[in-house]
Scaffold this motif. Structure first.
Motif, PDB file in Angstrom:
ATOM      1  N   ASP A 110      -2.778  95.255  70.656  1.00  0.00           N
ATOM      2  CA  ASP A 110      -1.927  94.317  69.428  1.00  0.00           C
ATOM      3  C   ASP A 110      -2.502  94.621  67.734  1.00  0.00           C
ATOM      4  N   LEU A 111      -3.483  94.843  67.187  1.00  0.00           N
ATOM      5  CA  LEU A 111      -3.666  95.316  66.064  1.00  0.00           C
ATOM      6  C   LEU A 111      -2.726  96.942  65.279  1.00  0.00           C
ATOM      7  N   ARG A 112      -2.653  96.448  64.494  1.00  0.00           N
ATOM      8  CA  ARG A 112      -1.631  97.098  63.411  1.00  0.00           C
ATOM      9  C   ARG A 112      -3.088  98.059  62.420  1.00  0.00           C
ATOM     10  N   LEU A 113      -4.029  97.828  61.922  1.00  0.00           N
ATOM     11  CA  LEU A 113      -5.502  98.223  61.927  1.00  0.00           C
ATOM     12  C   LEU A 113      -7.013  97.458  62.586  1.00  0.00           C
ATOM     13  N   ALA A 114      -7.689  98.750  62.372  1.00  0.00           N
ATOM     14  CA  ALA A 114      -8.708  97.820  62.058  1.00  0.00           C
ATOM     15  C   ALA A 114      -9.885  98.287  60.615  1.00  0.00           C
ATOM     16  N   LEU A 115     -11.109  97.528  60.915  1.00  0.00           N
ATOM     17  CA  LEU A 115     -11.926  97.681  59.587  1.00  0.00           C
ATOM     18  C   LEU A 115     -13.140  97.677  59.795  1.00  0.00           C
ATOM     19  N   GLU A 116     -14.381  98.413  60.003  1.00  0.00           N
ATOM     20  CA  GLU A 116     -15.696  97.522  59.203  1.00  0.00           C
ATOM     21  C   GLU A 116     -16.272  98.593  57.971  1.00  0.00           C
ATOM     22  N   VAL A 117     -17.257  97.220  58.191  1.00  0.00           N
ATOM     23  CA  VAL A 117     -17.909  97.403  56.920  1.00  0.00           C
ATOM     24  C   VAL A 117     -19.462  97.945  57.776  1.00  0.00           C
ATOM     25  N   VAL A 118     -19.321  98.998  57.037  1.00  0.00           N
ATOM     26  CA  VAL A 118     -20.687 100.105  58.173  1.00  0.00           C
ATOM     27  C   VAL A 118     -22.152  99.501  57.298  1.00  0.00           C
ATOM     28  N   SER A 119     -23.371  99.371  57.755  1.00  0.00           N
ATOM     29  CA  SER A 119     -23.956  98.996  57.731  1.00  0.00           C
ATOM     30  C   SER A 119     -24.919 100.312  57.660  1.00  0.00           C
ATOM     31  N   THR A 120     -26.045 101.059  57.153  1.00  0.00           N
ATOM     32  CA  THR A 120     -26.903 102.232  56.825  1.00  0.00           C
ATOM     33  C   THR A 120     -28.028 102.260  56.304  1.00  0.00           C
ATOM     34  N   GLU A 121     -28.528 101.224  57.032  1.00  0.00           N
ATOM     35  CA  GLU A 121     -29.456 100.814  57.339  1.00  0.00           C
ATOM     36  C   GLU A 121     -30.920 101.506  58.184  1.00  0.00           C
ATOM     37  N   ARG A 122     -29.641 102.168  59.132  1.00  0.00           N
ATOM     38  CA  ARG A 122     -30.472 102.629  60.190  1.00  0.00           C
ATOM     39  C   ARG A 122     -29.399 103.273  60.738  1.00  0.00           C
ATOM     40  N   ALA A 123     -29.792 104.605  61.168  1.00  0.00           N
ATOM     41  CA  ALA A 123     -28.873 105.657  62.019  1.00  0.00           C
ATOM     42  C   ALA A 123     -27.729 105.496  62.615  1.00  0.00           C
ATOM     43  N   GLU A 124     -28.452 104.388  64.063  1.00  0.00           N
ATOM     44  CA  GLU A 124     -28.071 104.220  64.860  1.00  0.00           C
ATOM     45  C   GLU A 124     -27.041 103.731  64.844  1.00  0.00           C
ATOM     46  N   LYS A 125     -27.282 102.679  63.801  1.00  0.00           N
ATOM     47  CA  LYS A 125     -25.657 101.589  63.807  1.00  0.00           C
ATOM     48  C   LYS A 125     -25.195 101.796  62.894  1.00  0.00           C
ATOM     49  N   GLU A 126     -25.447 102.357  62.129  1.00  0.00           N
ATOM     50  CA  GLU A 126     -24.108 103.451  61.492  1.00  0.00           C
ATOM     51  C   GLU A 126     -23.145 103.987  63.033  1.00  0.00           C
ATOM     52  N   ARG A 127     -23.885 104.709  63.559  1.00  0.00           N
ATOM     53  CA  ARG A 127     -23.140 105.539  64.683  1.00  0.00           C
ATOM     54  C   ARG A 127     -22.053 104.490  65.245  1.00  0.00           C
ATOM     55  N   LYS A 128     -22.894 103.493  65.424  1.00  0.00           N
ATOM     56  CA  LYS A 128     -22.362 102.160  65.789  1.00  0.00           C
ATOM     57  C   LYS A 128     -20.796 102.502  65.179  1.00  0.00           C
ATOM     58  N   ASP A 129     -21.734 101.587  64.048  1.00  0.00           N
ATOM     59  CA  ASP A 129     -20.044 100.902  63.330  1.00  0.00           C
ATOM     60  C   ASP A 129     -19.375 101.952  62.410  1.00  0.00           C
ATOM     61  N   SER A 130     -19.585 103.424  62.768  1.00  0.00           N
ATOM     62  CA  SER A 130     -18.687 104.381  62.578  1.00  0.00           C
ATOM     63  C   SER A 130     -18.042 105.368  63.204  1.00  0.00           C
ATOM     64  N   GLU A 131     -18.609 105.282  64.390  1.00  0.00           N
ATOM     65  CA  GLU A 131     -18.171 106.899  65.285  1.00  0.00           C
ATOM     66  C   GLU A 131     -18.059 106.087  66.852  1.00  0.00           C
ATOM     67  N   ARG A 132     -18.357 105.423  67.182  1.00  0.00           N
ATOM     68  CA  ARG A 132     -17.676 104.288  68.443  1.00  0.00           C
ATOM     69  C   ARG A 132     -16.870 103.532  67.492  1.00  0.00           C
ATOM     70  N   MET A 133     -17.221 102.752  66.979  1.00  0.00           N
ATOM     71  CA  MET A 133     -15.732 101.774  67.024  1.00  0.00           C
ATOM     72  C   MET A 133     -14.595 102.488  65.981  1.00  0.00           C
ATOM     73  N   ARG A 134     -15.040 104.252  65.416  1.00  0.00           N
ATOM     74  CA  ARG A 134     -14.077 104.772  65.504  1.00  0.00           C
ATOM     75  C   ARG A 134     -12.405 105.071  66.473  1.00  0.00           C
ATOM     76  N   ASP A 135     -13.905 105.860  67.581  1.00  0.00           N
ATOM     77  CA  ASP A 135     -13.401 106.466  68.745  1.00  0.00           C
ATOM     78  C   ASP A 135     -13.147 105.212  69.215  1.00  0.00           C
TER      79      ASP A 135
END
Length: 255
Positions: free
Chosen positions: A112-137
């Motif tokens: 149903d989504l037209r677009l999705a946005l993630e506000v990236v937490s960068t304090e921990r590398a593994e959390k940043e990967r989840k917010d960015s790479e995992r959610m992007r893919d």
């Protein structure tokens, strides 16, 4: 006599997005899906930073106004059914923000989504990967047309990364920031996301939204505008009262 008719071949989805569309089932979310603290990540036992919180509030004010204009639904840390290919089943995920074309947000699907946005937490590398790479893919394999990553921390030189879906490859292609610093959405016509110059960044704000050529004001700007209008109205009323008093003193107006 043997038949020359060719056997009918069963068709199968040929891309991850087609698989998601074919297999996702619209159903109510279980009660536990809506229990929890917004923007708290149980997997990493992490709450949001001050900058993350400020950007979430600011972005929400922009998107709420945009939704009023477009008729789309804003889903903010709401449960959404995704098809997770590595698990071969549908699961609930929680994008920070999404604009959805649905009349049934209580059973929303990623398709149903037209677009999705993630506000990236960068304090921990593994959390940043989840917010960015995992959610992007995961958004890409569910066929979400556009996806954005926002970086709230003022010390981070990044502001917004914008991705458009290459449907043939079932993956996103990152867009280059235009000369005028405005990404133009293709999934939500007339929506532009402007990346501010670094010297204009404020806590929680590195991006402004435009719709149909008009900048969408934030809640703080709306509040200041309302205060200014109230002050102007009070000043006009005071001036009218002064003029009426002068006219009465001159005998030109009734008491």
């Amino acid at each position: 006599m043997s038949s020359l008719a060719q056997p009918v071949r069963e068709s199968y989805p040929s891309s991850p997005a087609e698989i998601a569309r074919a297999r996702l089932c619209r159903q109510p979310f279980p009660p536990e899906a809506t229990i929890g603290i917004p923007y708290y990540d149980e997997e990493f036992d992490m709450a949001q930073s001050t900058a993350h919180s400020a950007m979430i509030r600011d972005l929400g004010a922009f998107l709420d106004q945009l939704a009023d204009s477009t008729g789309l639904r804003v889903l903010s840390d709401n449960p959404i059914w995704y098809w997770v290919h590595e698990d071969d089943k549908q699961r609930i995920l929680y994008p920070d923000y999404a604009l959805a074309d649905t009349a049934d947000p209580e059973r929303a699907l990623a398709t149903d989504l037209r677009l999705a946005l993630e506000v990236v937490s960068t304090e921990r590398a593994e959390k940043e990967r989840k917010d960015s790479e995992r959610m992007r893919d995961r958004n890409a394999t569910n066929g979400v047309p556009e996806f954005g990553l926002l970086y709230p921390e003022l010390k981070d030189p990044r502001a917004l990364r914008w991705f458009r879906l290459d449907a043939d490859a079932s993956r996103y292609r990152e867009a280059t920031l235009p000369a005028d610093r405005r990404f133009r959405s293709q999934a939500v016509p007339d929506l532009e996301l402007e990346v501010l110059e670094p010297d204009l960044w404020q806590l929680g704000r590195k991006v402004r939204l435009w719709y149909q050529g008009q900048r969408i004001p934030c809640a703080r700007e709306e509040g200041r505008r309302a205060e200014d209008e109230a002050r102007r109205a009070d000043a006009a009323e005071a001036e009218n009262a002064r003029l009426r008093a002068l006219l009465r003193e001159a005998g030109l107006a009734p008491d």
